[in-house]
Design a protein around this motif. Structure first.
Motif, PDB file in Angstrom:
ATOM      1  N   PRO A   1      34.737  29.557 -21.750  1.00  0.00           N
ATOM      2  CA  PRO A   1      34.084  30.870 -21.153  1.00  0.00           C
ATOM      3  C   PRO A   1      34.971  31.572 -20.394  1.00  0.00           C
ATOM      4  CG  PRO A   1      33.406  28.760 -20.034  1.00  0.00           C
ATOM      5  CD  PRO A   1      34.171  28.415 -21.352  1.00  0.00           C
ATOM      6  N   ASN A   2      36.100  30.965 -19.993  1.00  0.00           N
ATOM      7  CA  ASN A   2      37.077  31.335 -18.784  1.00  0.00           C
ATOM      8  C   ASN A   2      38.362  32.201 -19.692  1.00  0.00           C
ATOM      9  OD1 ASN A   2      38.062  29.095 -19.607  1.00  0.00           O
ATOM     10  ND2 ASN A   2      38.603  28.405 -17.410  1.00  0.00           N
ATOM     11  N   CYS A   3      38.095  32.131 -20.936  1.00  0.00           N
ATOM     12  CA  CYS A   3      39.601  32.551 -21.484  1.00  0.00           C
ATOM     13  C   CYS A   3      39.466  33.969 -22.081  1.00  0.00           C
ATOM     14  CB  CYS A   3      39.802  31.705 -22.647  1.00  0.00           C
ATOM     15  SG  CYS A   3      41.254  31.839 -23.475  1.00  0.00           S
ATOM     16  N   LYS A   4      40.302  34.923 -21.207  1.00  0.00           N
ATOM     17  CA  LYS A   4      39.862  36.420 -21.564  1.00  0.00           C
ATOM     18  C   LYS A   4      40.941  36.772 -22.773  1.00  0.00           C
ATOM     19  CE  LYS A   4      41.167  37.849 -17.274  1.00  0.00           C
ATOM     20  NZ  LYS A   4      41.450  38.833 -16.011  1.00  0.00           N
TER      21      LYS A   4
ATOM     22  N   ASP B   1      27.945  34.009  -8.556  1.00  0.00           N
ATOM     23  CA  ASP B   1      26.673  33.389  -9.090  1.00  0.00           C
ATOM     24  C   ASP B   1      26.059  34.184 -10.347  1.00  0.00           C
ATOM     25  OD1 ASP B   1      25.280  35.745  -8.094  1.00  0.00           O
ATOM     26  OD2 ASP B   1      25.227  34.708  -6.132  1.00  0.00           O
ATOM     27  N   LEU B   2      24.828  33.574 -10.953  1.00  0.00           N
ATOM     28  CA  LEU B   2      24.426  34.169 -12.089  1.00  0.00           C
ATOM     29  C   LEU B   2      24.036  35.556 -11.958  1.00  0.00           C
ATOM     30  CD1 LEU B   2      23.379  33.828 -15.196  1.00  0.00           C
ATOM     31  CD2 LEU B   2      21.417  32.787 -14.101  1.00  0.00           C
ATOM     32  N   SER B   3      23.438  35.787 -10.815  1.00  0.00           N
ATOM     33  CA  SER B   3      22.630  37.088 -10.578  1.00  0.00           C
ATOM     34  C   SER B   3      23.890  38.138 -10.595  1.00  0.00           C
ATOM     35  CB  SER B   3      22.023  37.213  -9.342  1.00  0.00           C
ATOM     36  OG  SER B   3      22.979  36.985  -8.102  1.00  0.00           O
ATOM     37  N   CYS B   4      25.128  37.851 -10.228  1.00  0.00           N
ATOM     38  CA  CYS B   4      26.155  38.956  -9.783  1.00  0.00           C
ATOM     39  C   CYS B   4      26.553  39.129 -11.285  1.00  0.00           C
ATOM     40  CB  CYS B   4      27.364  38.177  -9.163  1.00  0.00           C
ATOM     41  SG  CYS B   4      28.609  39.369  -8.886  1.00  0.00           S
ATOM     42  N   MET B   5      26.605  38.157 -12.088  1.00  0.00           N
ATOM     43  CA  MET B   5      26.957  38.180 -13.708  1.00  0.00           C
ATOM     44  C   MET B   5      25.946  39.132 -14.476  1.00  0.00           C
ATOM     45  SD  MET B   5      28.831  34.680 -14.665  1.00  0.00           S
ATOM     46  CE  MET B   5      29.144  35.182 -16.176  1.00  0.00           C
TER      47      MET B   5
ATOM     48  N   ARG C   1      25.433  30.570 -17.259  1.00  0.00           N
ATOM     49  CA  ARG C   1      26.569  31.693 -17.177  1.00  0.00           C
ATOM     50  C   ARG C   1      27.251  31.541 -18.229  1.00  0.00           C
ATOM     51  NH1 ARG C   1      30.103  30.898 -12.750  1.00  0.00           N
ATOM     52  NH2 ARG C   1      29.499  28.538 -12.121  1.00  0.00           N
ATOM     53  N   LYS C   2      27.685  30.257 -18.804  1.00  0.00           N
ATOM     54  CA  LYS C   2      28.285  30.367 -20.036  1.00  0.00           C
ATOM     55  C   LYS C   2      27.623  30.853 -21.190  1.00  0.00           C
ATOM     56  CE  LYS C   2      29.583  25.978 -20.715  1.00  0.00           C
ATOM     57  NZ  LYS C   2      29.972  24.513 -20.779  1.00  0.00           N
ATOM     58  N   HIS C   3      26.381  30.705 -21.444  1.00  0.00           N
ATOM     59  CA  HIS C   3      25.779  31.104 -22.436  1.00  0.00           C
ATOM     60  C   HIS C   3      25.520  32.775 -22.310  1.00  0.00           C
ATOM     61  CE1 HIS C   3      24.150  27.730 -24.743  1.00  0.00           C
ATOM     62  NE2 HIS C   3      24.501  26.926 -23.768  1.00  0.00           N
TER      63      HIS C   3
END
Length: 693
Positions: free
Chosen positions: A581-584, A609-613, A642-644
């Motif tokens: 998930p962190n791989c641009k 956090d999730l809300s920011c995303m 967040r990953k999903h």
């Protein structure tokens, strides 16, 4: 009649009692290197090829005979061939008479046997045991060296007819009725093509000269003989004029040339040296030269051709020779009854289109010149061009030979099997027929998996090519058709490991909608609103059916399926981002919303956090659906959500084929430069590790 079966013991790559069935017409024998294809043709030749060297060497034994067995008795090579009555036996009146003394079953369909044995005579066995018992140690090579030094020269061979227990040696006349023509893979055909001086070409020319007369069904035998003799006489008369012309041109030169004979005393007792002669038509064959003639009237010698074309020309001449050798009218009782053509790797020097055309010719002309044909090949093009029933698959694993018959695994009385066989026959193209040669197979649903799985394997430091593993794209969830070929619960199945990689594809269906159907959904949507929707964590019927077959014992353990975690998985693309998930760097050029995805990946790395995303999502219908579902999900793990979120957004931004190609290039380059860490999806990692184990 036809060769229906061979049993081989202790010959080269064949261990004890290896049994192989044959078809009446064409037999295409395939398999990976060192599976035993060439040795199988050699075994046939030891029985049927009258020109082959039948006394063998120590290295012709299968070397995996244990020390205890070598001590107990001398090794023996045995090749037993079963011949059966053909369905069209009435066409060949001489068949039964040819192998009458070899019969083991008289009732129709009759059966006969020919058995080649290479063995140490009885009188030498006591001495053999004595020397073997004197040897010690666990190195089997010492025992084979003792056989080489003391006994191999004393070995003899015999060919028996009928039941081999009776040790009745076959009459050589019986074997001469079989015409075994073998073309090995390393062949020099040019020496057999260029001129009529060659024995093969000379034989053929002699048979086909005056063929219009010989083949005229309106004339009786005496008429044909008289007409051919008349042509020979006319030819000699015409040739006599040429000889006289030649003698006239030589007159003055002859006297000058031969005067030395008189001076040296070579002429004596009133003898005089002179030239005379006549020319027979058969003597002029050597003046003929095979050429290639083009429309522009340019002519070139056939030996200037490419190797591929010359191979085809040579095979055509060989078939002509077989026609000649089988002609009872031409050769009388010396004619052959059963012509056999064995070709090793016909694809040598032939491009794919020529391979296909050549095989088509053999199939259409089967029974005309060669009653039975045996072909060994590594070519997927040839395999794709033949019927399943004509294919025999040899595969060797840890010196254990398995024989598969793709055509036999389908029960033609079963409608589902008939459908599967028809499907395989239609779709077994060059790329898919490659699976018949591989040691292991990974079946996938689409092009994305086919492109990416080999690269995923490299990321795990595994090279699938080195392991002889093929990745086959079946173009959807059609695994069930292919798996029948490898399910060893079925007769004739090919025993090799098969991994099926498939997606879960969760779905939901609206309860309040009339005639509603299940539609794709995200894993985080499962069971969110059970009042409104029915859910399926896995919509893949293949998985359900596979599990049922395992429970009922209907599928063998050389076949397994691999998929995502139930309740969390969806598709390959989704799983790639779940694992990374962190791989641009996985955001390729063809992806839409690239900037948005990079931002989400950056937020994930910064542990926002999730809300920011969620705030980064747009107001489009699909983004609102993702946002609402993530918020209402029953999952408690914020990181998991967040990953999903990133995986869902990534999935909606990719085009499968183009993205897979770009991603493959990115990962290949990363293997060289190591710019980022990449983790292949876990279920694919497990599949790769299992298939090579």
């Amino acid at each position: 009649m036809y060769i229906s079966h061979i049993q081989i013991s202790n010959f080269r790559s064949f261990g004890e009692n290896i049994n192989i069935d044959f078809n009446e017409g064409i037999n295409v024998i395939i398999g990976h290197n060192n599976a035993g294809k060439s040795n199988l043709l050699k075994a046939l030749g030891l029985v049927f090829d009258c020109n082959s060297h039948k006394k063998l060497e120590t290295d012709d034994f299968n070397k995996y005979i244990g020390i205890e067995k070598l001590r107990e008795k001398p090794p023996k090579i045995e090749i037993s061939i079963t011949i059966k009555e053909s369905e069209n036996e009435d066409k060949y009146s001489d068949d039964l008479a040819t192998i009458g003394e070899c019969l083991t079953k008289i009732d129709s369909p009759y059966e006969a046997k020919l058995t080649y044995e290479f063995f140490l005579p009885e009188k030498e066995i006591e001495n053999y045991k004595r020397i073997m018992l004197m040897l010690s140690g666990k190195d089997v090579n010492f025992y084979w060296k003792a056989i080489e030094d003391n006994f191999i020269r004393k070995y003899i061979y015999k060919i028996y007819c009928g039941d081999p227990e009776y040790k009745t040696e076959v009459d050589s006349e019986v074997l001469r009725k079989f015409d075994f023509q073998f073309l090995d893979a390393i062949r020099d055909v040019e020496r057999d093509l260029c001129t009529g001086k060659n024995a093969l070409l000379k034989e053929i020319l002699d048979f086909f000269i005056d063929y219009d007369i010989k083949n005229d069904s309106q004339k009786d035998k005496n008429e044909k003989i008289n007409e051919i003799n008349s042509k020979k006489k006319q030819f000699s008369s015409d040739a006599g004029g040429l000889i006289k012309q030649l003698q006239g041109r030589m007159k003055s030169g002859k006297d000058e040339m031969l005067k030395y004979a008189n001076k040296t005393g070579a002429s004596f007792d009133k003898s005089i040296l002179d030239f005379d002669g006549n020319v027979l038509d058969t003597q002029l064959y050597s003046a003929l030269q095979l050429i290639v003639k083009y429309e522009s009237d340019i002519k070139i010698p056939v030996c200037n051709n490419g190797l591929g074309y010359n191979n085809l020309i040579f095979i055509s001449l060989l078939l002509a020779k077989m026609q000649k050798d089988a002609s009872g009218e031409y050769l009388g009782s010396n004619s052959k009854v059963f012509p056999i053509l064995a070709i090793e790797e016909p694809e040598a020097h032939l491009h794919p289109a020529m391979q296909y055309k050549f095989l088509k010719f053999l199939r259409e002309n089967n029974h005309e010149n060669a009653r039975q044909i045996f072909i060994t090949t590594h070519s997927p093009n040839i395999t794709a061009a033949v019927e399943l029933d004509e294919i025999i698959v040899l595969s060797s694993n840890n010196h254990k030979l398995d024989i598969g018959y793709p055509g036999k695994v389908f029960n033609i009385s079963n409608q589902d099997d008939r459908k599967s066989k028809s499907y395989i026959r239609r779709f077994l193209d060059v790329t898919k027929s490659d699976m018949l040669f591989a040691k292991g197979i990974i079946l996938v649903e689409g092009i994305a998996e086919q492109l990416l799985i080999p690269v995923f394997a490299k990321c795990l430091k595994i090279n699938l090519e080195d392991c002889h593993i093929s990745v086959i794209n079946v173009g959807g969830r059609y695994f069930q058709h292919y798996l029948k070929l490898f399910n060893t619960k079925r007769e004739g199945a090919i025993d090799k490991k098969v991994a099926c990689i498939t997606d879960l594809d969760p779905e939901r269906k609206c309860k309040t909608e009339k005639n509603a159907k299940f539609k794709k959904c995200y894993p985080f949507e499962l069971n969110v609103d059970t009042d409104k929707y029915d859910y399926k964590a896995c919509s893949n019927n293949f998985i359900t059916e596979f599990e049922d077959k395992i429970k009922n014992g209907h599928i063998s353990d050389n076949i397994k399926y691999f998929t995502q975690i139930i309740g969390e998985g969806k598709t390959l693309e989704y799983e790639i981002i779940l694992s990374n998930p962190n791989c641009k760097d996985l955001i390729t050029n063809s992806i839409s919303n690239a900037e948005k995805l990079e931002k989400l990946s950056e937020y994930f790395n910064e542990d926002k956090d999730l809300s920011c995303m969620l705030d980064e999502l747009s107001n489009s219908g699909e983004d609102r659906r993702i946002k609402d579902s993530i918020i209402n999900s029953s999952w408690d793990d914020d990181k998991k959500k967040r990953k999903h979120l990133i995986a869902a957004k990534y999935l909606n931004s990719v085009g499968k084929g183009e993205n897979a190609m770009e991603l493959s290039d990115i990962l290949e380059n990363n293997l060289k430069n190591k710019k980022f860490d990449f983790k292949p999806p876990e279920y694919i990692k497990k599949a790769i590790e299992w298939i090579i184990k």
